[in-house]
Design a protein around this motif. Structure first.
Motif, short mmCIF file in Angstrom:
data_model
loop_
_atom_site.label_atom_id
_atom_site.label_comp_id
_atom_site.label_asym_id
_atom_site.label_seq_id
_atom_site.Cartn_x
_atom_site.Cartn_y
_atom_site.Cartn_z
N GLY A 115 0.77 -1.17 0.09
CA GLY A 115 0.09 0.01 -0.04
C GLY A 115 0.72 1.29 -0.02
N THR A 117 2.61 4.88 0.66
CA THR A 117 2.42 6.20 1.05
C THR A 117 2.75 7.18 -0.12
OG1 THR A 117 2.39 6.14 3.39
CG2 THR A 117 2.40 8.32 2.54
N ARG A 151 -6.48 10.19 -3.05
CA ARG A 151 -6.64 9.43 -1.94
C ARG A 151 -7.90 8.57 -2.04
NH1 ARG A 151 -7.15 14.10 1.09
NH2 ARG A 151 -4.83 14.09 1.01
N LEU A 152 -8.86 8.82 -2.62
CA LEU A 152 -10.17 8.13 -2.63
C LEU A 152 -9.68 6.97 -3.56
CD1 LEU A 152 -12.89 10.91 -3.24
CD2 LEU A 152 -12.22 9.77 -0.88
N GLU A 153 -9.14 7.12 -4.87
CA GLU A 153 -8.83 6.14 -5.76
C GLU A 153 -7.92 5.10 -5.36
OE1 GLU A 153 -8.40 7.38 -9.76
OE2 GLU A 153 -9.77 9.09 -9.86
N ALA A 155 -7.47 4.31 -2.02
CA ALA A 155 -7.92 3.83 -0.67
C ALA A 155 -7.93 2.22 -0.75
CB ALA A 155 -9.17 4.44 -0.14
N GLY A 158 -4.84 0.40 -0.15
CA GLY A 158 -4.14 0.48 1.26
C GLY A 158 -3.06 1.87 1.19
N THR A 159 -3.16 2.62 0.17
CA THR A 159 -2.30 3.72 0.06
C THR A 159 -2.74 5.05 0.58
OG1 THR A 159 -1.38 2.89 -2.16
CG2 THR A 159 -0.89 5.07 -1.66
N GLN A 160 -1.92 5.64 1.54
CA GLN A 160 -2.24 6.80 1.98
C GLN A 160 -1.42 7.95 1.08
OE1 GLN A 160 -0.82 7.41 6.19
NE2 GLN A 160 0.00 9.25 5.72
N LEU A 200 -3.36 13.31 6.74
CA LEU A 200 -3.57 13.23 5.14
C LEU A 200 -3.34 14.75 4.55
CD1 LEU A 200 -7.09 11.51 4.99
CD2 LEU A 200 -4.71 10.73 4.91
#
Length: 229
Positions: A115, A117, A151-153, A155, A158-160, A200
């Motif tokens: 995931g 960041t 951030r939404l795409e 999620a 599991g990527t912040q 975030l």
């Protein structure tokens, strides 16, 4: 322990990001258009122009163990929206499209590594504009909302995605600009600490916090400082 790739690592904030990550025990790929300019012992130099799709793809293939992508590379040409369109396009190509290209290339890498960041270095100018910064402000506003969308795409894998906002850092890019400047080492430490805490959005300084808070008010109050009386 983490493995990071930092864009624009040859100088300024990017160099500070790479150095601080190395100091924290990370493995660091340092991206620069001319890797020969890199002077970071322990970093792994990567030839990287984020506006070149082939270079971006090659970086993603090389750095397949990355779990932290720091999109620091950016430009400021001083272009105005009603002036030279080449300058406007150049800022959008780097600050928006180049950054998005990096995320698109590294999203599968991050997914494969758990995931991870993405850190996108935006600006207080994501939230306002000022004389002499028209194109830059537009590009950084797009960069900020790109982070919100990504951030939404991302999620589900599991990527912040963390967006970073600051006024002036004491780097080459801000050399000719008057005003209080934050030590770039402080910017980097605050950002990496916030990332580790799962934040975030990083609002680095008081100016950025004031600008963000002003969005809830009447824009006439904020822009009175720039408009003719």
């Amino acid at each position: 322990m983490t493995t990071a790739l930092v864009t624009g690592a040859g100088r300024g904030l990017g160099r500070h990001f790479a150095a601080e990550l190395l100091a924290r025990g990370a493995t660091v790929y340092a991206g620069a258009r001319d890797p020969g300019t890199l002077d970071l012992p322990g970093a792994r130099p990567v030839a990287l122009d984020i506006t070149d799709p082939d270079a971006v793809a090659a970086a993603a293939a090389l750095a397949g163990d990355v779990d932290l992508l720091v999109n620091n590379a950016g430009i400021s040409t001083g272009a105005q929206l009603l002036g030279d369109l080449e300058g406007v396009r150049a800022e959008m190509d780097v600050n928006l499209w180049g950054t998005l290209s990096m995320v698109r290339a590294f999203a599968p890498v991050l997914a494969a590594n758990g995931g991870g960041t993405v850190v996108n270095v935006a600006s207080a100018l994501s939230w306002f504009s000022a004389p002499g910064a028209g194109a830059y402000a537009v590009s950084k506003a797009a960069n900020w909302n790109m982070s919100n969308a990504l951030r939404l795409e991302l999620a589900a894998q599991g990527t912040q995605v963390t967006s970073v906002h600051l006024g002036l850092a004491d780097t080459d890019m801000a050399r000719g600009v008057q005003g209080p400047k934050t030590d770039p080492a402080v910017v980097v430490r605050r950002t990496l600490d916030a990332v580790e805490a799962g934040e975030l959005e990083v609002v680095v300084d008081a100016w950025s916090a004031m600008v963000k808070a002003s969005l809830a008010g009447d824009p006439r109050a904020f822009y009175a400082r720039f408009l003719p009386a």
